[in-house]
Design an enzyme around this catalytic site. Structure first.
Site, PDB file in Angstrom:
ATOM      1  N   ASP A 280      -3.345   4.398  -2.156  1.00 13.21           N
ATOM      2  CA  ASP A 280      -4.473   4.787  -1.313  1.00 13.21           C
ATOM      3  C   ASP A 280      -4.932   6.206  -1.643  1.00 13.21           C
ATOM      4  OD1 ASP A 280      -6.066   4.107   1.154  1.00 13.21           O
ATOM      5  OD2 ASP A 280      -5.075   5.904   1.909  1.00 13.21           O
TER       6      ASP A 280
ATOM      7  N   HIS B 176     -11.067  -4.485   2.207  1.00 10.11           N
ATOM      8  CA  HIS B 176     -10.977  -4.273   3.648  1.00 10.11           C
ATOM      9  C   HIS B 176     -11.915  -3.186   4.155  1.00 10.11           C
ATOM     10  CE1 HIS B 176      -8.568  -1.185   1.811  1.00 10.11           C
ATOM     11  NE2 HIS B 176      -8.478  -0.544   2.955  1.00 10.11           N
ATOM     12  N   ASP B 177     -12.605  -2.501   3.264  1.00 11.75           N
ATOM     13  CA  ASP B 177     -13.462  -1.377   3.645  1.00 11.75           C
ATOM     14  C   ASP B 177     -14.947  -1.680   3.514  1.00 11.75           C
ATOM     15  OD1 ASP B 177     -11.502   0.429   4.428  1.00 11.75           O
ATOM     16  OD2 ASP B 177     -11.257   1.257   2.418  1.00 11.75           O
TER      17      ASP B 177
ATOM     18  N   GLU C  43      -6.848   3.832  -5.627  1.00 10.94           N
ATOM     19  CA  GLU C  43      -8.153   3.892  -4.978  1.00 10.94           C
ATOM     20  C   GLU C  43      -8.813   5.209  -5.393  1.00 10.94           C
ATOM     21  OE1 GLU C  43     -10.042   3.605  -0.481  1.00 10.94           O
ATOM     22  OE2 GLU C  43      -8.153   4.683  -0.798  1.00 10.94           O
TER      23      GLU C  43
ATOM     24  N   ASP D 160       0.834  -1.189   0.000  1.00 12.01           N
ATOM     25  CA  ASP D 160       0.000   0.000   0.000  1.00 12.01           C
ATOM     26  C   ASP D 160       0.875   1.247   0.000  1.00 12.01           C
ATOM     27  OD1 ASP D 160      -2.986   0.817   0.484  1.00 12.01           O
ATOM     28  OD2 ASP D 160      -2.876  -1.296   1.046  1.00 12.01           O
TER      29      ASP D 160
END
Length: 583
Positions: free
Chosen positions: A214, A355-356, A278, A107
């Site tokens: 991210d 993961h969100d 993202e 990340d």
């Protein structure tokens, strides 16, 4: 463009055909019994990932962090969070992935740091600090009564405002997320250079194969910081993404990141390194294409979140105020992000978990005991047959589901969920929104980020084999029924089905990875049927999203896959998925 368009325009490259597997370090595998997943635990499961058919392992933040936001609040880009391991452990993991023919990405979290990062400590030490301008500081405003007010009325992602007062230097700093996550100032060239060295080159020099980037479209803000229009008259803070998302210099910054850093590196086998961004709050395909067009030299691909936003309320303030949705809405979203790359040099991604978000079985199909395995396989057919780069999230391949609805809110750990819950309790308590607490609880039970962060269920031993100690987060009650060990031994398991589907996707990549997409019967609320085309070859995919048999336009094409062992002609069984081919 015609659904039969020749999609050979898409240049073939390794990352388009790869299957990526996302690992959340805290919840994957604990090696030392402290209850928290770690890097040696991941290392021990590399053979498992290789046997699944994974091409790229993506590790969520394992950098040093106070863990206010599970590692997305980084205090040192060049160090590892000690409970996870060491930099040497990352080097071992890189080597193990490469030895097993897999690549590895990390990340890249560079919109903000932790407030414990040395850069921010220096920035807040004095208004005269050389790093003061590495973050975004603004003076207070004052209302007619002389009360101190923040510089703007923006609402943050995590409920609450985006400005926090610093008593020491008597100014506010900006944070789009938690107050412990101050935003970096990308307008400052020295700051950008430090990011490139510390967050990027440090790890690329160790041999990683790219980054998941991210919050990639938040770096450029409208630095005049105007107030947001009032859309919620009951609150001072207002949604304001138009002032800090896709800002005026965003493409310049990403191009620079590519030119100055990424273009200088190769993967372990000599291929270009990969980036996946993202990209939230960018609903317009033309806007997305600017980020992923090959000629622009910005990002290879992005995550666009319409699919995982299904059921979320309108705007940040209502994110967990669940709204009912119908299957045609989902189909139109899939179609939108399938066809937007046709005739272009851009690319798309395929996913429905991360993961969100809550687990896909619980959100999009059925996690009832009699249907959860069928639902998992049906969703696997969907994911493995649509165009783009495929991303799986840990546990998806064994059919992990949301936490039980009878778990209390005390079991939830995520800062976002808890902030929304506290806000809902307050608004219900003062009668400004008396049913909000009940509504937000329902939304959290379906969509909270915590569901994806439950410990991985490896076997039927205590805590699902995740840890020999007390897990940092409660293990799912059904770990004895849903676990990898049992499924490895079962040829009819969800895990075995995923292995089969990933292999088929590679064998028929012309159609499944690169083929054009044609949606059939778009208004049907029960079935999702589409065709894939590549030159003279085609496939038909039929998915039943209900617990009742459904008719679908099946024909004389050859049956390639069914999620049932004995499909009944012309009738899709409950939560069945089928693939027909014509090669």
């Amino acid at each position: 463009m015609s659904p039969h368009a020749d999609t050979s325009v898409h240049k073939r490259t390794w990352w388009k055909e790869a299957t990526f597997y996302q690992i959340y370090p805290a919840s994957f595998k604990d090696s030392n019994g402290d209850g928290l997943g770690d890097l040696p635990g991941i290392l021990s499961k590399i053979p498992y990932l290789a046997s699944l058919g994974i091409d790229v392992v993506w590790i969520c933040p394992m950098f040093n962090s106070p863990q206010k936001d599970m590692g997305y609040d980084i205090s040192d880009y060049e160090a590892v969070y000690p409970p996870y391991g060491t930099v040497e452990d990352v080097e071992k993991l890189i080597k193990a992935c490469h030895q097993n023919g897999m690549k590895i990405i990390l990340d890249l979290v560079v919109n903000h740091t932790s407030d414990q990062h040395r850069w921010f400590k220096e920035s807040r030490s004095s208004k005269d600090s050389p790093k003061r301008d590495w973050y975004i500081w603004r003076p207070a405003r004052y209302n007619e009564q002389g009360d101190r007010m923040p510089p703007t009325n923006y609402r943050s992602y995590f409920a609450g405002g985006t400005w926090t007062w610093d008593a020491h230097t008597q100014e506010y700093y900006l944070h789009l997320y938690d107050k412990s996550q101050p935003d970096l100032n990308w307008e400052n060239e020295d700051c950008r250079k430090a990011i490139y060295d510390s967050a990027m080159r440090f790890w690329l020099d160790k041999g990683i194969d790219g980054f998941r980037v991210d919050t990639v479209n938040k770096y450029s803000k409208h630095i005049s910081f105007p107030d947001a229009p009032i859309t919620d008259p009951n609150s001072f803070i207002q949604p304001a993404a138009q002032f800090w998302c896709n800002g005026p210099r965003i493409h310049q910054f990403i191009k620079e990141m590519n030119t100055e850093v990424l273009s200088k590196y190769k993967t372990f086998d000599g291929q270009p390194v990969v980036t996946v961004g993202e990209l939230s709050l960018t609903p317009d395909p033309e806007g997305v294409l600017r980020f992923v067009s090959a000629v622009e030299k910005e990002l290879d691909m992005v995550f666009q979140f319409d699919i995982t936003h299904l059921g979320q309320g309108n705007g940040f303030q209502d994110k967990y105020d669940f709204t009912e949705w119908e299957l045609p809405e989902m189909k139109k979203i899939v179609e939108k992000w399938q066809i937007f790359i046709e005739g272009t040099d851009g690319w798309t991604t395929v996913f429905n978990e991360n993961h969100d978000n809550g687990r896909s079985i619980s959100r999009f199909a059925s996690d009832a005991p009699e249907w959860r395995e069928k639902s998992a396989k049906m969703l696997a057919v969907w994911l493995t047959t649509v165009t783009g780069t495929l991303f799986l999230y840990q546990g998806q391949e064994i059919g992990m589901i949301n936490a039980p609805k009878d778990w209390s809110i005390e079991e939830y750990k995520d800062v976002e969920a808890l902030n929304y819950w506290e806000e809902a309790v307050r608004l219900s308590g003062d009668c400004s929104d008396p049913t909000r607490k009940q509504r937000i609880l329902h939304g959290l039970q379906l969509m909270a980020r915590d569901h994806s962060r439950l410990p991985f269920q490896w076997d039927s031993s205590s805590n699902g084999g995740f840890t020999s100690g007390r897990p940092w987060m409660r293990t799912h009650d059904l770990y004895r029924e849903i676990n990898a060990d049992a499924q490895v031994k079962d040829m009819n398991s969800v895990l075995s089905f995923y292995k089969h589907q990933l292999q088929l996707r590679k064998e028929h990549k012309d159609v499944f990875v690169y083929g054009s997409f044609e949606l059939l019967d778009p208004e049907n609320a029960s079935t999702f049927v589409f065709r894939k085309h590549f030159q003279e070859r085609s496939a038909l995919v039929a998915l039943n999203f209900t617990s009742a048999p459904q008719c679908a336009p099946l024909n004389e094409m050859t049956l390639l896959v069914s999620t049932y062992t004995e499909p009944i002609s012309e009738t899709l069984q409950p939560f069945e998925g089928r693939v027909y081919i014509n090669f």
